[in-house]
Scaffold this active site. Structure first.
Site, PDB file in Angstrom:
ATOM      1  N   LYS A  59      10.701   4.554  -4.883  1.00 24.02           N
ATOM      2  CA  LYS A  59      10.128   3.641  -5.873  1.00 24.02           C
ATOM      3  C   LYS A  59      11.207   2.760  -6.507  1.00 24.02           C
ATOM      4  CE  LYS A  59       5.725   5.861  -6.521  1.00 24.02           C
ATOM      5  NZ  LYS A  59       4.709   6.432  -7.427  1.00 24.02           N
ATOM      6  N   ARG A  82       5.675  14.128  -2.891  1.00 26.90           N
ATOM      7  CA  ARG A  82       5.071  13.184  -1.956  1.00 26.90           C
ATOM      8  C   ARG A  82       6.160  12.202  -1.537  1.00 26.90           C
ATOM      9  NH1 ARG A  82       2.592   8.087  -2.337  1.00 26.90           N
ATOM     10  NH2 ARG A  82       0.819   7.768  -0.916  1.00 26.90           N
TER      11      ARG A  82
END
Length: 301
Positions: free
Chosen positions: A243, A282
Protein backbone atom coordinates in the site's frame (compact mmCIF):
# COMPACT_ATOMS: atom_id res chain seq x y z
CA UNK A 1 -6.42 -23.23 -20.12
CA UNK A 2 -8.06 -26.25 -18.52
CA UNK A 3 -9.45 -25.27 -15.15
CA UNK A 4 -7.73 -28.24 -13.54
CA UNK A 5 -4.37 -27.62 -15.16
CA UNK A 6 -1.24 -26.55 -13.39
CA UNK A 7 0.12 -23.37 -14.87
CA UNK A 8 3.59 -23.79 -16.41
CA UNK A 9 6.22 -23.41 -13.73
CA UNK A 10 3.86 -24.05 -10.80
CA UNK A 11 4.28 -26.77 -8.23
CA UNK A 12 6.19 -29.86 -9.34
CA UNK A 13 5.09 -29.44 -12.96
CA UNK A 14 7.69 -27.68 -15.06
CA UNK A 15 6.59 -28.82 -18.49
CA UNK A 16 5.44 -26.09 -20.86
CA UNK A 17 2.27 -28.14 -21.36
CA UNK A 18 -0.52 -28.06 -18.77
CA UNK A 19 -0.52 -31.07 -16.45
CA UNK A 20 -4.04 -32.26 -15.72
CA UNK A 21 -4.76 -32.81 -12.06
CA UNK A 22 -7.69 -34.69 -10.59
CA UNK A 23 -10.21 -32.51 -8.75
CA UNK A 24 -9.38 -32.32 -5.06
CA UNK A 25 -11.92 -32.42 -2.23
CA UNK A 26 -13.31 -28.98 -1.49
CA UNK A 27 -11.16 -27.14 1.02
CA UNK A 28 -12.88 -26.26 4.29
CA UNK A 29 -12.49 -23.20 6.50
CA UNK A 30 -12.41 -25.37 9.62
CA UNK A 31 -9.36 -27.24 8.30
CA UNK A 32 -7.17 -24.14 8.08
CA UNK A 33 -4.02 -24.19 10.24
CA UNK A 34 -4.52 -22.89 13.77
CA UNK A 35 -0.91 -22.88 14.96
CA UNK A 36 0.18 -19.80 13.00
CA UNK A 37 -1.10 -16.70 11.24
CA UNK A 38 -2.68 -17.53 7.89
CA UNK A 39 -1.56 -16.11 4.55
CA UNK A 40 -4.24 -14.93 2.13
CA UNK A 41 -3.05 -14.40 -1.45
CA UNK A 42 -4.49 -11.45 -3.38
CA UNK A 43 -5.86 -12.26 -6.83
CA UNK A 44 -7.16 -9.21 -8.68
CA UNK A 45 -9.11 -9.99 -11.84
CA UNK A 46 -9.28 -6.33 -12.79
CA UNK A 47 -7.85 -4.00 -15.45
CA UNK A 48 -6.96 -1.26 -12.95
CA UNK A 49 -5.39 -2.75 -9.84
CA UNK A 50 -2.90 -0.39 -8.16
CA UNK A 51 -0.45 -3.25 -7.71
CA UNK A 52 -0.30 -5.09 -11.02
CA UNK A 53 -2.09 -2.75 -13.41
CA UNK A 54 -4.37 -5.42 -14.82
CA UNK A 55 -1.76 -8.10 -15.54
CA UNK A 56 -4.24 -10.79 -14.55
CA UNK A 57 -7.42 -9.38 -16.03
CA UNK A 58 -8.36 -12.55 -17.98
CA UNK A 59 -9.61 -15.77 -16.45
CA UNK A 60 -6.67 -17.79 -17.81
CA UNK A 61 -3.97 -15.51 -16.42
CA UNK A 62 -5.80 -15.11 -13.12
CA UNK A 63 -6.22 -18.87 -12.72
CA UNK A 64 -2.52 -19.37 -13.46
CA UNK A 65 -1.52 -16.87 -10.77
CA UNK A 66 -4.01 -18.33 -8.30
CA UNK A 67 -2.57 -21.79 -8.82
CA UNK A 68 0.96 -20.47 -8.33
CA UNK A 69 -0.05 -18.91 -5.02
CA UNK A 70 -1.89 -22.07 -3.98
CA UNK A 71 1.06 -24.33 -4.73
CA UNK A 72 3.37 -21.82 -3.02
CA UNK A 73 1.44 -22.40 0.19
CA UNK A 74 -1.24 -19.69 0.37
CA UNK A 75 -3.90 -20.76 2.85
CA UNK A 76 -6.63 -18.72 1.14
CA UNK A 77 -6.92 -17.15 -2.32
CA UNK A 78 -8.87 -13.89 -2.25
CA UNK A 79 -10.47 -13.29 -5.66
CA UNK A 80 -11.72 -9.81 -6.53
CA UNK A 81 -13.21 -8.31 -9.68
CA UNK A 82 -13.45 -4.64 -8.68
CA UNK A 83 -10.54 -2.38 -7.77
CA UNK A 84 -10.90 -0.75 -4.36
CA UNK A 85 -7.96 1.64 -4.75
CA UNK A 86 -8.54 5.32 -4.13
CA UNK A 87 -10.25 6.92 -7.14
CA UNK A 88 -11.30 3.66 -8.78
CA UNK A 89 -14.53 3.71 -10.77
CA UNK A 90 -17.25 1.32 -9.56
CA UNK A 91 -17.99 -1.91 -11.43
CA UNK A 92 -21.44 -3.41 -11.88
CA UNK A 93 -22.13 -6.68 -10.05
CA UNK A 94 -22.80 -8.33 -13.44
CA UNK A 95 -19.36 -7.41 -14.78
CA UNK A 96 -17.74 -8.31 -11.48
CA UNK A 97 -19.28 -11.77 -11.58
CA UNK A 98 -18.26 -12.28 -15.20
CA UNK A 99 -14.67 -11.72 -14.14
CA UNK A 100 -14.51 -13.75 -10.95
CA UNK A 101 -16.85 -16.75 -11.16
CA UNK A 102 -14.80 -18.82 -13.66
CA UNK A 103 -11.67 -18.15 -11.61
CA UNK A 104 -13.32 -19.21 -8.36
CA UNK A 105 -14.68 -22.39 -9.92
CA UNK A 106 -11.27 -23.39 -11.28
CA UNK A 107 -9.38 -22.72 -8.05
CA UNK A 108 -11.96 -24.57 -5.94
CA UNK A 109 -11.65 -27.58 -8.29
CA UNK A 110 -7.89 -27.48 -7.75
CA UNK A 111 -8.42 -27.71 -3.99
CA UNK A 112 -7.89 -24.08 -2.94
CA UNK A 113 -9.87 -22.34 -0.24
CA UNK A 114 -11.26 -19.22 -1.90
CA UNK A 115 -12.64 -15.98 -0.52
CA UNK A 116 -14.60 -13.48 -2.58
CA UNK A 117 -13.47 -9.87 -2.33
CA UNK A 118 -16.68 -7.95 -3.03
CA UNK A 119 -18.93 -5.21 -1.71
CA UNK A 120 -21.99 -6.56 -3.56
CA UNK A 121 -24.42 -9.01 -2.02
CA UNK A 122 -25.35 -10.55 -5.37
CA UNK A 123 -21.71 -11.21 -6.23
CA UNK A 124 -21.08 -12.70 -2.79
CA UNK A 125 -24.06 -15.05 -3.28
CA UNK A 126 -22.90 -16.10 -6.75
CA UNK A 127 -19.37 -16.68 -5.49
CA UNK A 128 -20.57 -18.89 -2.63
CA UNK A 129 -22.60 -20.87 -5.15
CA UNK A 130 -19.39 -21.27 -7.18
CA UNK A 131 -17.51 -22.60 -4.15
CA UNK A 132 -16.11 -19.58 -2.32
CA UNK A 133 -15.98 -20.16 1.43
CA UNK A 134 -15.42 -16.64 2.81
CA UNK A 135 -16.81 -13.17 2.06
CA UNK A 136 -14.24 -10.37 2.24
CA UNK A 137 -16.24 -7.13 2.18
CA UNK A 138 -14.36 -3.81 2.19
CA UNK A 139 -17.50 -1.66 2.00
CA UNK A 140 -17.07 -0.71 5.66
CA UNK A 141 -19.70 1.69 6.94
CA UNK A 142 -21.59 1.51 3.62
CA UNK A 143 -22.36 -2.22 3.82
CA UNK A 144 -25.27 -3.18 1.55
CA UNK A 145 -28.44 -3.65 3.63
CA UNK A 146 -29.03 -7.24 2.49
CA UNK A 147 -25.42 -8.42 3.05
CA UNK A 148 -25.99 -9.28 6.75
CA UNK A 149 -28.94 -11.52 5.84
CA UNK A 150 -26.83 -13.39 3.27
CA UNK A 151 -24.03 -13.91 5.80
CA UNK A 152 -26.52 -15.19 8.39
CA UNK A 153 -28.26 -17.50 5.94
CA UNK A 154 -25.12 -19.03 4.41
CA UNK A 155 -23.21 -19.16 7.71
CA UNK A 156 -19.93 -18.39 5.92
CA UNK A 157 -17.13 -16.43 7.63
CA UNK A 158 -17.34 -12.71 6.90
CA UNK A 159 -14.45 -10.25 6.92
CA UNK A 160 -15.71 -6.89 8.15
CA UNK A 161 -13.39 -4.10 7.00
CA UNK A 162 -13.33 -0.55 8.32
CA UNK A 163 -13.82 2.08 5.64
CA UNK A 164 -15.60 5.39 5.43
CA UNK A 165 -17.18 6.49 2.17
CA UNK A 166 -16.22 4.85 -1.13
CA UNK A 167 -13.21 4.73 -3.43
CA UNK A 168 -13.96 8.25 -4.71
CA UNK A 169 -14.49 9.90 -1.31
CA UNK A 170 -12.54 7.93 1.31
CA UNK A 171 -9.34 10.00 1.10
CA UNK A 172 -11.28 13.03 2.32
CA UNK A 173 -12.76 11.21 5.34
CA UNK A 174 -9.71 10.94 7.59
CA UNK A 175 -10.80 13.12 10.52
CA UNK A 176 -10.60 11.05 13.72
CA UNK A 177 -10.41 11.90 17.41
CA UNK A 178 -8.30 8.80 18.04
CA UNK A 179 -7.98 6.65 14.96
CA UNK A 180 -7.54 3.28 16.72
CA UNK A 181 -10.39 3.87 19.14
CA UNK A 182 -12.66 5.30 16.45
CA UNK A 183 -12.04 2.37 14.11
CA UNK A 184 -12.98 -0.08 16.87
CA UNK A 185 -16.14 1.89 17.68
CA UNK A 186 -17.22 2.14 14.04
CA UNK A 187 -16.56 -1.54 13.39
CA UNK A 188 -18.67 -2.32 16.45
CA UNK A 189 -21.54 -0.31 14.97
CA UNK A 190 -21.49 -2.30 11.71
CA UNK A 191 -21.14 -5.51 13.68
CA UNK A 192 -24.40 -4.71 15.43
CA UNK A 193 -26.14 -4.81 12.03
CA UNK A 194 -24.70 -8.29 11.46
CA UNK A 195 -25.81 -9.46 14.90
CA UNK A 196 -29.30 -8.08 14.31
CA UNK A 197 -29.57 -10.19 11.15
CA UNK A 198 -28.57 -13.36 12.99
CA UNK A 199 -24.86 -13.55 12.15
CA UNK A 200 -22.96 -15.55 14.78
CA UNK A 201 -19.97 -13.89 16.50
CA UNK A 202 -17.64 -16.67 15.36
CA UNK A 203 -18.40 -15.87 11.71
CA UNK A 204 -16.95 -12.38 11.97
CA UNK A 205 -13.34 -11.47 11.19
CA UNK A 206 -12.35 -7.81 11.53
CA UNK A 207 -9.93 -5.84 9.35
CA UNK A 208 -8.91 -2.29 10.41
CA UNK A 209 -8.86 -1.16 6.78
CA UNK A 210 -5.27 -0.04 6.36
CA UNK A 211 -5.20 2.56 3.56
CA UNK A 212 -8.97 3.02 3.52
CA UNK A 213 -10.05 6.50 4.72
CA UNK A 214 -6.79 6.84 6.65
CA UNK A 215 -3.69 8.91 6.03
CA UNK A 216 -0.14 7.59 6.32
CA UNK A 217 0.35 8.44 10.00
CA UNK A 218 -3.01 6.90 10.85
CA UNK A 219 -2.07 3.64 9.12
CA UNK A 220 1.06 3.39 11.25
CA UNK A 221 -0.90 4.28 14.38
CA UNK A 222 -3.36 1.43 13.75
CA UNK A 223 -0.54 -1.07 13.21
CA UNK A 224 1.17 0.16 16.38
CA UNK A 225 -2.06 -0.31 18.36
CA UNK A 226 -3.31 -3.46 16.66
CA UNK A 227 -4.05 -4.93 20.08
CA UNK A 228 -7.09 -2.67 20.34
CA UNK A 229 -8.78 -4.59 17.51
CA UNK A 230 -8.74 -7.73 19.62
CA UNK A 231 -11.01 -6.08 22.19
CA UNK A 232 -13.88 -6.71 19.75
CA UNK A 233 -13.49 -10.43 20.43
CA UNK A 234 -13.02 -11.56 16.83
CA UNK A 235 -10.23 -12.83 14.61
CA UNK A 236 -8.19 -9.99 13.11
CA UNK A 237 -6.87 -9.72 9.55
CA UNK A 238 -4.22 -7.23 8.43
CA UNK A 239 -4.15 -6.14 4.78
CA UNK A 240 -1.28 -3.71 4.25
CA UNK A 241 0.40 -5.32 1.25
CA UNK A 242 2.15 -2.91 -1.13
CA UNK A 243 0.00 0.00 0.00
CA UNK A 244 0.90 3.62 -0.63
CA UNK A 245 2.12 4.41 2.89
CA UNK A 246 4.84 1.78 2.45
CA UNK A 247 5.96 3.40 -0.78
CA UNK A 248 6.29 6.73 1.05
CA UNK A 249 8.32 5.13 3.83
CA UNK A 250 10.71 3.64 1.28
CA UNK A 251 11.21 6.88 -0.67
CA UNK A 252 14.67 7.21 -2.23
CA UNK A 253 15.93 10.46 -3.74
CA UNK A 254 12.45 11.92 -3.52
CA UNK A 255 10.83 9.01 -5.37
CA UNK A 256 8.30 6.77 -3.66
CA UNK A 257 8.97 3.05 -3.98
CA UNK A 258 6.84 1.40 -6.67
CA UNK A 259 4.27 -1.23 -5.58
CA UNK A 260 6.50 -4.16 -6.61
CA UNK A 261 9.32 -2.70 -4.49
CA UNK A 262 7.26 -2.87 -1.28
CA UNK A 263 7.21 -6.64 -0.69
CA UNK A 264 10.05 -6.73 1.86
CA UNK A 265 8.30 -4.04 3.92
CA UNK A 266 5.06 -5.99 3.57
CA UNK A 267 6.76 -9.11 4.94
CA UNK A 268 8.01 -7.06 7.89
CA UNK A 269 4.44 -6.01 8.68
CA UNK A 270 3.40 -9.66 8.33
CA UNK A 271 5.95 -10.72 10.93
CA UNK A 272 4.93 -7.97 13.35
CA UNK A 273 1.21 -8.67 12.85
CA UNK A 274 1.75 -12.39 13.37
CA UNK A 275 3.70 -11.70 16.56
CA UNK A 276 0.71 -9.73 17.84
CA UNK A 277 -1.66 -12.60 17.09
CA UNK A 278 -3.29 -11.68 13.78
CA UNK A 279 -5.46 -14.44 12.36
CA UNK A 280 -4.36 -13.71 8.79
CA UNK A 281 -2.48 -11.32 6.55
CA UNK A 282 -3.60 -10.48 3.04
CA UNK A 283 -0.62 -10.16 0.67
CA UNK A 284 0.41 -10.10 -2.98
CA UNK A 285 3.68 -12.05 -2.59
CA UNK A 286 2.87 -15.24 -0.68
CA UNK A 287 6.34 -16.76 -0.18
CA UNK A 288 8.03 -14.14 2.04
CA UNK A 289 4.96 -13.68 4.21
CA UNK A 290 4.55 -17.43 4.64
CA UNK A 291 8.16 -17.58 5.84
CA UNK A 292 7.50 -14.63 8.16
CA UNK A 293 4.47 -16.20 9.86
CA UNK A 294 6.36 -19.47 10.35
CA UNK A 295 9.21 -17.61 12.04
CA UNK A 296 6.77 -15.71 14.26
CA UNK A 297 5.01 -18.95 15.20
CA UNK A 298 8.29 -20.67 16.05
CA UNK A 299 9.42 -17.82 18.30
CA UNK A 300 6.12 -17.70 20.16
CA UNK A 301 5.92 -21.48 20.59
Amino acid sequence: MDSLAAAPGTGPATSPLPILRKPRPAARFEDLPTDRTLVMGILNVTPDSFSDGGTHRTADTAIALGLRMFYAGADIIDVGGESTRSGAEPVSPEEEQRRVIPVIQALVKAGALVSIDTMHTSTAAAAIEAGAAIINDVSGLTIEPDMPELVARTKVPYILTHRRGDALTMDSLTDYNNVSEDVVAELSGVRDKLYAAGVAPEQIIVDPGIGFSKNEDQNWEILKNLDQLFTLGHKVMVAASRKRFLGSLLTVAGKSAAPLERDAATAAITALSAAKGAWAVRVHDVGPSLDAVKVAARISR
